[in-house]
Enzyme design. Sequence first.
Site, short mmCIF file in Angstrom:
data_model
loop_
_atom_site.label_atom_id
_atom_site.label_comp_id
_atom_site.label_asym_id
_atom_site.label_seq_id
_atom_site.Cartn_x
_atom_site.Cartn_y
_atom_site.Cartn_z
N ARG A 158 0.89 -1.18 -0.05
CA ARG A 158 -0.07 0.07 -0.20
C ARG A 158 0.99 1.18 -0.16
O ARG A 158 2.01 1.22 0.74
CB ARG A 158 -0.87 0.00 1.04
CG ARG A 158 -2.15 -0.89 1.09
CD ARG A 158 -3.17 -0.61 0.23
NE ARG A 158 -4.21 -1.46 0.09
CZ ARG A 158 -4.52 -2.59 -0.62
NH1 ARG A 158 -3.58 -2.86 -1.49
NH2 ARG A 158 -5.54 -3.19 -0.74
N GLU A 186 -3.82 7.30 -5.07
CA GLU A 186 -3.84 6.59 -6.38
C GLU A 186 -5.35 6.91 -7.05
O GLU A 186 -6.07 7.14 -6.25
CB GLU A 186 -3.89 4.78 -6.14
CG GLU A 186 -2.84 4.57 -5.37
CD GLU A 186 -2.77 3.10 -5.28
OE1 GLU A 186 -3.85 2.43 -5.69
OE2 GLU A 186 -1.91 2.39 -4.96
N HIS A 191 -0.83 0.23 -9.70
CA HIS A 191 -1.30 -0.99 -8.74
C HIS A 191 -2.01 -2.23 -9.45
O HIS A 191 -3.15 -2.36 -9.62
CB HIS A 191 -2.47 -0.33 -8.03
CG HIS A 191 -2.87 -0.99 -6.75
ND1 HIS A 191 -3.12 -0.34 -5.83
CD2 HIS A 191 -2.79 -2.49 -6.40
CE1 HIS A 191 -3.51 -1.35 -4.50
NE2 HIS A 191 -3.33 -2.51 -5.02
C1 DGY Z 1 -5.45 -6.09 -2.69
O1 DGY Z 1 -6.14 -7.23 -2.93
O2 DGY Z 1 -5.30 -5.78 -1.64
C2 DGY Z 1 -4.74 -5.81 -3.63
O3 DGY Z 1 -4.16 -4.59 -3.78
C3 DGY Z 1 -5.40 -5.39 -5.09
O4 DGY Z 1 -4.68 -6.11 -5.91
#
Ligand code: DGY
Length: 308
Positions: free
Chosen positions: A224, A253, A272
């Site tokens: 993240r 994002e 992402h």
């Molecule tokens: C998640 O599932 O948390 C991812 O970041 C999405 O790909």
Amino acid sequence: MSTVAVTRRLPGAALTRLAAEHEVVVWPGDLPPAPMELWALTAGADALLCLLTDRIDADLLAAAPHLRAVANYAVGFDNIDVDAVRARGIAVGVTPDVLTDATADLTLALLLSAARGLPQAAAAVRTGAWRTWEPRRWLGLELRGATLALVGGRGRIGRAVAERAAAFGMNVECIGRDDDLRAALARADVVSLHCPLTAETARIIDADALATMRPGSVLVNTARGGLVDQVALRAALERGHLAAAALDVTDPEPLPPDDPLLSAPNLLVLPHIGSATHRARERMADIAVDNLLAALRGAPMPHPAPGL
Ligand code: DGY
């Protein structure tokens, strides 16, 4: 039959399975609904299938009096206000396991790209900066024998990255909550982040942590964006303290194209896409639907969000 709001069209046939049992209302846009649009979509719903781009908070819950189940189309759930859903007794599900390999593969792709300077080398071909075969140019880090610190390395994705990195001959160190992060950062040639974003881990890679990392080391983040202080990261790259950074996630994002971070040297940023394989995204939809079908039957979700 219950009403289920879904905040985006999803790949695969999972939503057809959901629609066979319930009334399904799918947000038609390619972009996330704005907060007011999300509240309107959810107002009459018994259940919600949402994405990490949807903020599920007390205001939304107040506008959705019948809501009793939320399936997040992600394994992370930092888009959900945990206290607010807990206070309402709403079941929350996530999509673990099925995106582990896709995300671990992308982590290695980023690690290799950053370690060998692929974005800069590829750009040189296109700009005409490639003059000849140069013995002292484009030199990078060889993985065999290098030390990889995996922050949050004992989780599913961290373990899958560890397995891949070991196959490249890296010395892998998994760092958990009780380990000495700073000492591990100081030993690593590459640091890769795999912990959830919580109040505890926000900006865990701040200016001090970056200064602790070895000169010439590499940072990879597929977890993240909020884990990293991006102002400090830019400074560390500009000083040349870090050799490179490769990020699949940023804060915010999307990262605006004029964000100062993007002017930093030796930086690769992706939009992402860690879980973006056909298989992972279809299986995520299947799991999110399994979670909702169970909750709407009055059964426990097969994949509840940890702690909820
Ligand atoms: C998640 O599932 O948390 C991812 O970041 C999405 O790909």
